[in-house]
Design a protein around this motif. Structure first.
Motif, PDB file in Angstrom:
ATOM      1  N   LYS A 151     -74.642  -9.262  17.387  1.00 10.83           N
ATOM      2  CA  LYS A 151     -75.442  -9.268  18.613  1.00 10.83           C
ATOM      3  C   LYS A 151     -76.930  -9.201  18.288  1.00 10.83           C
ATOM      4  O   LYS A 151     -77.364  -8.406  17.461  1.00 10.83           O
ATOM      5  CB  LYS A 151     -75.048  -8.096  19.507  1.00 10.83           C
ATOM      6  N   GLY A 152     -77.682 -10.042  18.949  1.00  8.21           N
ATOM      7  CA  GLY A 152     -79.115 -10.098  18.726  1.00  8.21           C
ATOM      8  C   GLY A 152     -79.538 -10.992  17.590  1.00  8.21           C
ATOM      9  O   GLY A 152     -80.734 -11.274  17.442  1.00  8.21           O
ATOM     10  N   ARG A 153     -78.583 -11.439  16.784  1.00  9.39           N
ATOM     11  CA  ARG A 153     -78.901 -12.293  15.645  1.00  9.39           C
ATOM     12  C   ARG A 153     -78.290 -13.689  15.765  1.00  9.39           C
ATOM     13  O   ARG A 153     -78.874 -14.663  15.285  1.00  9.39           O
ATOM     14  CB  ARG A 153     -78.417 -11.658  14.341  1.00  9.39           C
ATOM     15  N   PHE A 154     -77.123 -13.780  16.383  1.00 10.51           N
ATOM     16  CA  PHE A 154     -76.435 -15.058  16.528  1.00 10.51           C
ATOM     17  C   PHE A 154     -76.505 -15.504  17.984  1.00 10.51           C
ATOM     18  O   PHE A 154     -76.460 -14.680  18.905  1.00 10.51           O
ATOM     19  CB  PHE A 154     -74.968 -14.940  16.134  1.00 10.51           C
ATOM     20  N   THR A 155     -76.567 -16.809  18.183  1.00 10.38           N
ATOM     21  CA  THR A 155     -76.576 -17.383  19.516  1.00 10.38           C
ATOM     22  C   THR A 155     -75.610 -18.553  19.562  1.00 10.38           C
ATOM     23  O   THR A 155     -75.704 -19.471  18.747  1.00 10.38           O
ATOM     24  CB  THR A 155     -77.977 -17.872  19.916  1.00 10.38           C
ATOM     25  N   ILE A 156     -74.693 -18.519  20.522  1.00  8.09           N
ATOM     26  CA  ILE A 156     -73.733 -19.603  20.670  1.00  8.09           C
ATOM     27  C   ILE A 156     -74.139 -20.465  21.866  1.00  8.09           C
ATOM     28  O   ILE A 156     -74.664 -19.962  22.860  1.00  8.09           O
ATOM     29  CB  ILE A 156     -72.292 -19.053  20.819  1.00  8.09           C
ATOM     30  N   SER A 157     -73.904 -21.759  21.748  1.00  6.14           N
ATOM     31  CA  SER A 157     -74.223 -22.681  22.821  1.00  6.14           C
ATOM     32  C   SER A 157     -73.244 -23.841  22.796  1.00  6.14           C
ATOM     33  O   SER A 157     -72.529 -24.052  21.806  1.00  6.14           O
ATOM     34  CB  SER A 157     -75.664 -23.192  22.702  1.00  6.14           C
ATOM     35  N   SER A 158     -73.226 -24.589  23.883  1.00  2.84           N
ATOM     36  CA  SER A 158     -72.302 -25.703  24.011  1.00  2.84           C
ATOM     37  C   SER A 158     -73.029 -26.931  24.539  1.00  2.84           C
ATOM     38  O   SER A 158     -73.793 -26.836  25.501  1.00  2.84           O
ATOM     39  CB  SER A 158     -71.155 -25.337  24.959  1.00  2.84           C
ATOM     40  N   ASP A 159     -72.808 -28.050  23.907  1.00  2.00           N
ATOM     41  CA  ASP A 159     -73.273 -29.341  24.398  1.00  2.00           C
ATOM     42  C   ASP A 159     -72.038 -30.067  24.903  1.00  2.00           C
ATOM     43  O   ASP A 159     -71.302 -30.679  24.127  1.00  2.00           O
ATOM     44  CB  ASP A 159     -73.966 -30.117  23.289  1.00  2.00           C
ATOM     45  N   ASN A 160     -71.815 -29.987  26.200  1.00  2.00           N
ATOM     46  CA  ASN A 160     -70.571 -30.509  26.752  1.00  2.00           C
ATOM     47  C   ASN A 160     -70.472 -32.028  26.642  1.00  2.00           C
ATOM     48  O   ASN A 160     -69.370 -32.571  26.511  1.00  2.00           O
ATOM     49  CB  ASN A 160     -70.423 -30.075  28.210  1.00  2.00           C
ATOM     50  N   ALA A 161     -71.607 -32.708  26.690  1.00  2.00           N
ATOM     51  CA  ALA A 161     -71.591 -34.159  26.561  1.00  2.00           C
ATOM     52  C   ALA A 161     -71.090 -34.595  25.195  1.00  2.00           C
ATOM     53  O   ALA A 161     -70.520 -35.677  25.055  1.00  2.00           O
ATOM     54  CB  ALA A 161     -72.980 -34.733  26.826  1.00  2.00           C
ATOM     55  N   LYS A 162     -71.313 -33.763  24.202  1.00  2.00           N
ATOM     56  CA  LYS A 162     -70.881 -34.069  22.842  1.00  2.00           C
ATOM     57  C   LYS A 162     -69.607 -33.338  22.438  1.00  2.00           C
ATOM     58  O   LYS A 162     -69.144 -33.497  21.307  1.00  2.00           O
ATOM     59  CB  LYS A 162     -71.992 -33.727  21.850  1.00  2.00           C
ATOM     60  N   ASN A 163     -69.053 -32.540  23.352  1.00  2.00           N
ATOM     61  CA  ASN A 163     -67.879 -31.717  23.037  1.00  2.00           C
ATOM     62  C   ASN A 163     -68.107 -30.912  21.761  1.00  2.00           C
ATOM     63  O   ASN A 163     -67.234 -30.829  20.894  1.00  2.00           O
ATOM     64  CB  ASN A 163     -66.618 -32.573  22.898  1.00  2.00           C
ATOM     65  N   THR A 164     -69.276 -30.311  21.679  1.00  5.22           N
ATOM     66  CA  THR A 164     -69.668 -29.607  20.466  1.00  5.22           C
ATOM     67  C   THR A 164     -70.208 -28.226  20.806  1.00  5.22           C
ATOM     68  O   THR A 164     -70.974 -28.070  21.755  1.00  5.22           O
ATOM     69  CB  THR A 164     -70.727 -30.398  19.691  1.00  5.22           C
ATOM     70  N   VAL A 165     -69.802 -27.245  20.018  1.00  2.00           N
ATOM     71  CA  VAL A 165     -70.290 -25.882  20.125  1.00  2.00           C
ATOM     72  C   VAL A 165     -71.095 -25.556  18.879  1.00  2.00           C
ATOM     73  O   VAL A 165     -70.707 -25.923  17.763  1.00  2.00           O
ATOM     74  CB  VAL A 165     -69.127 -24.890  20.311  1.00  2.00           C
ATOM     75  N   TYR A 166     -72.209 -24.865  19.081  1.00  2.00           N
ATOM     76  CA  TYR A 166     -73.092 -24.499  17.987  1.00  2.00           C
ATOM     77  C   TYR A 166     -73.183 -22.986  17.875  1.00  2.00           C
ATOM     78  O   TYR A 166     -73.147 -22.265  18.878  1.00  2.00           O
ATOM     79  CB  TYR A 166     -74.498 -25.051  18.220  1.00  2.00           C
ATOM     80  N   LEU A 167     -73.321 -22.516  16.665  1.00  2.00           N
ATOM     81  CA  LEU A 167     -73.595 -21.111  16.422  1.00  2.00           C
ATOM     82  C   LEU A 167     -74.853 -21.021  15.576  1.00  2.00           C
ATOM     83  O   LEU A 167     -74.831 -21.336  14.381  1.00  2.00           O
ATOM     84  CB  LEU A 167     -72.425 -20.425  15.713  1.00  2.00           C
ATOM     85  N   GLN A 168     -75.947 -20.625  16.224  1.00  2.00           N
ATOM     86  CA  GLN A 168     -77.197 -20.411  15.522  1.00  2.00           C
ATOM     87  C   GLN A 168     -77.185 -19.008  14.940  1.00  2.00           C
ATOM     88  O   GLN A 168     -77.058 -18.028  15.677  1.00  2.00           O
ATOM     89  CB  GLN A 168     -78.385 -20.579  16.473  1.00  2.00           C
ATOM     90  N   MET A 169     -77.311 -18.907  13.640  1.00  2.00           N
ATOM     91  CA  MET A 169     -77.239 -17.635  12.936  1.00  2.00           C
ATOM     92  C   MET A 169     -78.605 -17.351  12.319  1.00  2.00           C
ATOM     93  O   MET A 169     -79.040 -18.062  11.406  1.00  2.00           O
ATOM     94  CB  MET A 169     -76.159 -17.661  11.862  1.00  2.00           C
ATOM     95  N   ASP A 170     -79.264 -16.333  12.824  1.00  2.00           N
ATOM     96  CA  ASP A 170     -80.574 -15.925  12.335  1.00  2.00           C
ATOM     97  C   ASP A 170     -80.485 -14.547  11.692  1.00  2.00           C
ATOM     98  O   ASP A 170     -79.539 -13.798  11.917  1.00  2.00           O
ATOM     99  CB  ASP A 170     -81.587 -15.889  13.480  1.00  2.00           C
ATOM    100  N   SER A 171     -81.490 -14.215  10.920  1.00  2.00           N
ATOM    101  CA  SER A 171     -81.568 -12.907  10.259  1.00  2.00           C
ATOM    102  C   SER A 171     -80.277 -12.583   9.522  1.00  2.00           C
ATOM    103  O   SER A 171     -79.725 -11.485   9.632  1.00  2.00           O
ATOM    104  CB  SER A 171     -81.887 -11.813  11.283  1.00  2.00           C
TER     105      SER A 171
END
Length: 123
Positions: free
Chosen positions: A65-85
Motif C-alpha cells: 500500500k502506498g507503493r504499488f498502483t494497479i490500473s486497467s485499460d479496458n480497451a486493451k484488455n490489459t491490467v498494469y501494476l506500477q511498482m514504485d519504491s
C-alpha cells in the motif's frame, strides 16, 4: 483460448520502479477481477493487488500500500501494476490471475492463471 500474458519483470535496485503488464484474452474481461499474486523464494503465494474491471475498485495487500498502483485499460484488455519504491522483500515471481466477480481475491478462487514474471530487487 484463455490467456493471461504477463510481462515487465526484471532486475532493479532498491528504490527503483517497474511496471508489470497483464494482457488478457479468451474470456469476458469485465466479469473478473484481475490482479497479481507473488511467490518469494521459500514462501507461499500471496495476493498483492487486484482491480475489478467493471467498476474499478481496487485491493492492495498491506505490504505494498502506498507503493504499488494497479490500473486497467479496458480497451486493451490489459491490467498494469506500477511498482514504485521497490524493496528487496518485493523480490518474487509475480503471477497474473483472474478471479470471477463475487469471490475473494484468494488463490482458491482463481479462475485463470497467467505466466510468472520474475521481479528481483537488489539492495
Amino acid at each position: 483460448e484463455v490467456q493471461l500474458q504477463a510481462s515487465g519483470g526484471g532486475l532493479v535496485q532498491a528504490g527503483g520502479s517497474l511496471r508489470l503488464s497483464c494482457a488478457a484474452s479468451g474470456f469476458t474481461f469485465d466479469d473478473y477481477a484481475i490482479g497479481w499474486f507473488r511467490q518469494a523464494p521459500g514462501k507461499g503465494r500471496e495476493g498483492v493487488s487486484c482491480i475489478s474491471v467493471r467498476d474499478g475498485s481496487t485491493y492492495y495487500a498491506d505490504p505494498v500500500k502506498g507503493r504499488f498502483t494497479i490500473s486497467s485499460d479496458n480497451a486493451k484488455n490489459t491490467v498494469y501494476l506500477q511498482m514504485d519504491s521497490l524493496k528487496p522483500e518485493d523480490t518474487a515471481v509475480y503471477y497474473c490471475a483472474a478471479v470471477a466477480r463475487g469471490n475473494y481475491f484468494h488463490s482458491d478462487y482463481v479462475a485463470y492463471w497467467g505466466q510468472g514474471t520474475l521481479v528481483t530487487v537488489s539492495s
